[in-house]
Design a protein around this motif. Structure first.
Motif, PDB file in Angstrom:
ATOM      1  N   ALA A 103       0.821  -1.210   0.000  1.00 24.53           N
ATOM      2  CA  ALA A 103       0.000   0.000   0.000  1.00 24.53           C
ATOM      3  C   ALA A 103       0.853   1.256   0.000  1.00 24.53           C
ATOM      4  O   ALA A 103       0.424   2.303  -0.516  1.00 24.53           O
ATOM      5  CB  ALA A 103      -0.932  -0.015   1.207  1.00 24.53           C
ATOM      6  N   ASP A 104       2.082   1.189   0.549  1.00 22.63           N
ATOM      7  CA  ASP A 104       2.944   2.368   0.571  1.00 22.63           C
ATOM      8  C   ASP A 104       3.734   2.541  -0.724  1.00 22.63           C
ATOM      9  O   ASP A 104       4.574   3.442  -0.837  1.00 22.63           O
ATOM     10  CB  ASP A 104       3.906   2.306   1.768  1.00 22.63           C
ATOM     11  N   GLY A 105       3.493   1.675  -1.712  1.00 23.75           N
ATOM     12  CA  GLY A 105       4.155   1.796  -3.007  1.00 23.75           C
ATOM     13  C   GLY A 105       5.416   0.971  -3.157  1.00 23.75           C
ATOM     14  O   GLY A 105       5.969   0.873  -4.262  1.00 23.75           O
ATOM     15  N   SER A 106       5.896   0.370  -2.081  1.00 25.20           N
ATOM     16  CA  SER A 106       7.101  -0.457  -2.168  1.00 25.20           C
ATOM     17  C   SER A 106       6.757  -1.852  -2.697  1.00 25.20           C
ATOM     18  O   SER A 106       5.582  -2.250  -2.730  1.00 25.20           O
ATOM     19  CB  SER A 106       7.773  -0.569  -0.794  1.00 25.20           C
ATOM     20  N   ASP A 107       7.785  -2.593  -3.099  1.00 29.31           N
ATOM     21  CA  ASP A 107       7.596  -3.914  -3.692  1.00 29.31           C
ATOM     22  C   ASP A 107       8.378  -4.969  -2.920  1.00 29.31           C
ATOM     23  O   ASP A 107       9.472  -4.702  -2.414  1.00 29.31           O
ATOM     24  CB  ASP A 107       8.057  -3.925  -5.152  1.00 29.31           C
ATOM     25  N   ILE A 108       7.830  -6.161  -2.873  1.00 33.92           N
ATOM     26  CA  ILE A 108       8.498  -7.325  -2.284  1.00 33.92           C
ATOM     27  C   ILE A 108       8.391  -8.477  -3.270  1.00 33.92           C
ATOM     28  O   ILE A 108       7.317  -8.738  -3.824  1.00 33.92           O
ATOM     29  CB  ILE A 108       7.866  -7.727  -0.937  1.00 33.92           C
ATOM     30  N   GLU A 109       9.513  -9.158  -3.501  1.00 37.00           N
ATOM     31  CA  GLU A 109       9.520 -10.321  -4.374  1.00 37.00           C
ATOM     32  C   GLU A 109      10.016 -11.533  -3.581  1.00 37.00           C
ATOM     33  O   GLU A 109      10.955 -11.424  -2.794  1.00 37.00           O
ATOM     34  CB  GLU A 109      10.414 -10.086  -5.589  1.00 37.00           C
ATOM     35  N   ALA A 110       9.375 -12.670  -3.784  1.00 35.37           N
ATOM     36  CA  ALA A 110       9.758 -13.882  -3.066  1.00 35.37           C
ATOM     37  C   ALA A 110       9.375 -15.096  -3.898  1.00 35.37           C
ATOM     38  O   ALA A 110       8.550 -15.008  -4.817  1.00 35.37           O
ATOM     39  CB  ALA A 110       9.091 -13.941  -1.692  1.00 35.37           C
ATOM     40  N   ALA A 218       4.373 -10.534   3.196  1.00 33.61           N
ATOM     41  CA  ALA A 218       4.267  -9.114   2.873  1.00 33.61           C
ATOM     42  C   ALA A 218       2.944  -8.609   3.452  1.00 33.61           C
ATOM     43  O   ALA A 218       1.880  -9.155   3.133  1.00 33.61           O
ATOM     44  CB  ALA A 218       4.309  -8.893   1.367  1.00 33.61           C
ATOM     45  N   ARG A 219       3.002  -7.584   4.298  1.00 35.09           N
ATOM     46  CA  ARG A 219       1.801  -7.052   4.939  1.00 35.09           C
ATOM     47  C   ARG A 219       1.239  -5.888   4.134  1.00 35.09           C
ATOM     48  O   ARG A 219       1.956  -5.181   3.438  1.00 35.09           O
ATOM     49  CB  ARG A 219       2.127  -6.582   6.356  1.00 35.09           C
ATOM     50  N   ASP A 220      -0.074  -5.701   4.244  1.00 38.55           N
ATOM     51  CA  ASP A 220      -0.764  -4.559   3.636  1.00 38.55           C
ATOM     52  C   ASP A 220      -0.474  -4.458   2.142  1.00 38.55           C
ATOM     53  O   ASP A 220       0.040  -3.454   1.650  1.00 38.55           O
ATOM     54  CB  ASP A 220      -0.368  -3.257   4.340  1.00 38.55           C
ATOM     55  N   VAL A 221      -0.812  -5.513   1.411  1.00 30.54           N
ATOM     56  CA  VAL A 221      -0.555  -5.523  -0.021  1.00 30.54           C
ATOM     57  C   VAL A 221      -1.708  -4.872  -0.770  1.00 30.54           C
ATOM     58  O   VAL A 221      -2.865  -4.925  -0.343  1.00 30.54           O
ATOM     59  CB  VAL A 221      -0.333  -6.958  -0.547  1.00 30.54           C
ATOM     60  N   ALA A 222      -1.380  -4.265  -1.905  1.00 30.96           N
ATOM     61  CA  ALA A 222      -2.394  -3.688  -2.782  1.00 30.96           C
ATOM     62  C   ALA A 222      -2.629  -4.564  -4.007  1.00 30.96           C
ATOM     63  O   ALA A 222      -3.744  -4.663  -4.510  1.00 30.96           O
ATOM     64  CB  ALA A 222      -1.970  -2.284  -3.224  1.00 30.96           C
ATOM     65  N   ARG A 223      -1.562  -5.179  -4.487  1.00 28.45           N
ATOM     66  CA  ARG A 223      -1.637  -6.040  -5.668  1.00 28.45           C
ATOM     67  C   ARG A 223      -0.562  -7.121  -5.554  1.00 28.45           C
ATOM     68  O   ARG A 223       0.558  -6.834  -5.121  1.00 28.45           O
ATOM     69  CB  ARG A 223      -1.428  -5.217  -6.938  1.00 28.45           C
ATOM     70  N   VAL A 224      -0.910  -8.334  -5.930  1.00 34.61           N
ATOM     71  CA  VAL A 224       0.037  -9.450  -5.882  1.00 34.61           C
ATOM     72  C   VAL A 224      -0.012 -10.178  -7.221  1.00 34.61           C
ATOM     73  O   VAL A 224      -1.090 -10.574  -7.678  1.00 34.61           O
ATOM     74  CB  VAL A 224      -0.299 -10.428  -4.738  1.00 34.61           C
ATOM     75  N   GLU A 225       1.149 -10.334  -7.837  1.00 36.06           N
ATOM     76  CA  GLU A 225       1.248 -11.089  -9.080  1.00 36.06           C
ATOM     77  C   GLU A 225       2.000 -12.388  -8.814  1.00 36.06           C
ATOM     78  O   GLU A 225       3.024 -12.404  -8.130  1.00 36.06           O
ATOM     79  CB  GLU A 225       1.975 -10.269 -10.145  1.00 36.06           C
ATOM     80  N   VAL A 226       1.487 -13.477  -9.390  1.00 32.92           N
ATOM     81  CA  VAL A 226       2.075 -14.798  -9.189  1.00 32.92           C
ATOM     82  C   VAL A 226       2.263 -15.461 -10.545  1.00 32.92           C
ATOM     83  O   VAL A 226       1.327 -15.517 -11.355  1.00 32.92           O
ATOM     84  CB  VAL A 226       1.182 -15.695  -8.299  1.00 32.92           C
ATOM     85  N   SER A 227       3.460 -15.968 -10.790  1.00 27.68           N
ATOM     86  CA  SER A 227       3.731 -16.686 -12.029  1.00 27.68           C
ATOM     87  C   SER A 227       4.802 -17.735 -11.770  1.00 27.68           C
ATOM     88  O   SER A 227       5.548 -17.657 -10.788  1.00 27.68           O
ATOM     89  CB  SER A 227       4.180 -15.732 -13.140  1.00 27.68           C
ATOM     90  N   ARG A 228       4.887 -18.702 -12.654  1.00 31.20           N
ATOM     91  CA  ARG A 228       5.901 -19.746 -12.520  1.00 31.20           C
ATOM     92  C   ARG A 228       7.276 -19.165 -12.801  1.00 31.20           C
ATOM     93  O   ARG A 228       7.465 -18.433 -13.769  1.00 31.20           O
ATOM     94  CB  ARG A 228       5.609 -20.885 -13.494  1.00 31.20           C
ATOM     95  N   ALA A 229       8.246 -19.487 -11.956  1.00 34.97           N
ATOM     96  CA  ALA A 229       9.632 -19.058 -12.171  1.00 34.97           C
ATOM     97  C   ALA A 229      10.301 -20.070 -13.096  1.00 34.97           C
ATOM     98  O   ALA A 229      11.013 -20.984 -12.654  1.00 34.97           O
ATOM     99  CB  ALA A 229      10.375 -18.944 -10.845  1.00 34.97           C
ATOM    100  N   ALA A 230      10.055 -19.918 -14.392  1.00 34.50           N
ATOM    101  CA  ALA A 230      10.541 -20.898 -15.365  1.00 34.50           C
ATOM    102  C   ALA A 230      12.060 -20.930 -15.444  1.00 34.50           C
ATOM    103  O   ALA A 230      12.645 -21.901 -15.933  1.00 34.50           O
ATOM    104  CB  ALA A 230       9.946 -20.596 -16.741  1.00 34.50           C
TER     105      ALA A 230
END
Length: 255
Positions: A103-110, A218-230
């Motif tokens: 929500a604060d505009g930052s990104d997390i990848e895992a 990741a807390r307080d997310v606005a959008r989450v994208e999920v895809s296969r890590a090919a």
């Protein structure tokens, strides 16, 4: 398979720590950084930790169960390890990649080997829009949460949430709601594993949502994208008589 450099790692549990020195005394070994195979002693949780920790090395992992369920592990035996490694069958998996915009505009990848899950953070149900390959497939899901599971993870939390068991090699991901309130009869979907899934959190200020990739939250997310890590391949080793594919199949016929 032939492995000349074996490393041993163990969970902090009493059973795993008791087994470790016996194996170190019995077999030649090297540090994990130098190994061409890693033997992990513990349960399924420790197997996930080991896979995540050494994911950049792309070294095969052979687990021996010193935990509880041990779905991803082989039976523990102190003797005959080198013969078992030589006979082991490889299962290759691609993890999921989660990209979460907060929500604060930052990104997390895992990365997730089992599943990526979204959960409501407060007493109020979450409201989530679901897009598949950019197209809105469900405008509003009112729920406690939702998850995307790999075939290897389909027998874990996904199964507890009444999602389907997905065979290895099926090329399918399970999209499973968690306590869906609206639409009431929506039970989830099966997706091709090349699909890109996006979750948009509606009314995020009022109904905050967290996202978890295996055990990265990741807390307080606005959008989450999920895809296969090919681009990433994980290799697990199993005894031929105790293959992961057979266990996933057998799980579907348990009473």
């Amino acid at each position: 398979m032939s492995f000349s450099k074996v490393a041993f790692v163990a969970a902090e549990t009493e059973a795993a720590q008791a087994a470790l020195p016996r194996l170190l005394a019995h077999y030649p070994h090297v540090p994990p950084e130098e190994a061409d195979v890693i033997v992990a002693l513990g349960g399924d949780g420790f197997m996930l930790e080991t896979l995540h920790r050494w994911i950049d090395r792309r070294v095969p992992i052979y687990g021996m169960n010193r935990g509880t369920v041990g779905f991803l592990m082989n039976v523990f035996r102190e003797h005959g390890l080198q013969e078992r490694l030589a006979r082991a069958e490889a299962v290759r998996l691609h993890p999921l990649r989660m990209r979460a915009r907060l929500a604060d505009g930052s990104d997390i990848e895992a990365l997730a080997i089992n599943e990526v899950s979204l959960f409501r953070e407060t007493r109020q149900a979450a409201k989530i829009r679901i897009r598949i390959d950019g197209k809105a497939r469900l405008e509003e899901l009112v729920c406690d949460g939702i998850l995307v599971a790999t075939p290897a993870g389909s027998t874990a939390y996904n199964l507890s949430a009444h999602g389907p068991i997905v065979p290895l090699g099926s090329g399918i991901l399970a999209l499973t709601p968690i306590s869906a309130f609206r639409p009431r009869r929506w039970r989830g979907a099966l997706l091709p594993d090349h699909a890109s899934v996006a979750f948009e959190v509606l009314e995020a200020d009022k109904r905050p949502v967290s996202a978890v990739a295996d055990y990265t939250e990741a807390r307080d997310v606005a959008r989450v994208e999920v895809s296969r890590a090919a681009d990433l391949t994980l290799t697990l080793l199993f005894d031929p008589e105790h293959s992961l594919e057979e266990r996933i199949l057998a799980e579907q016929f348990l009473p």
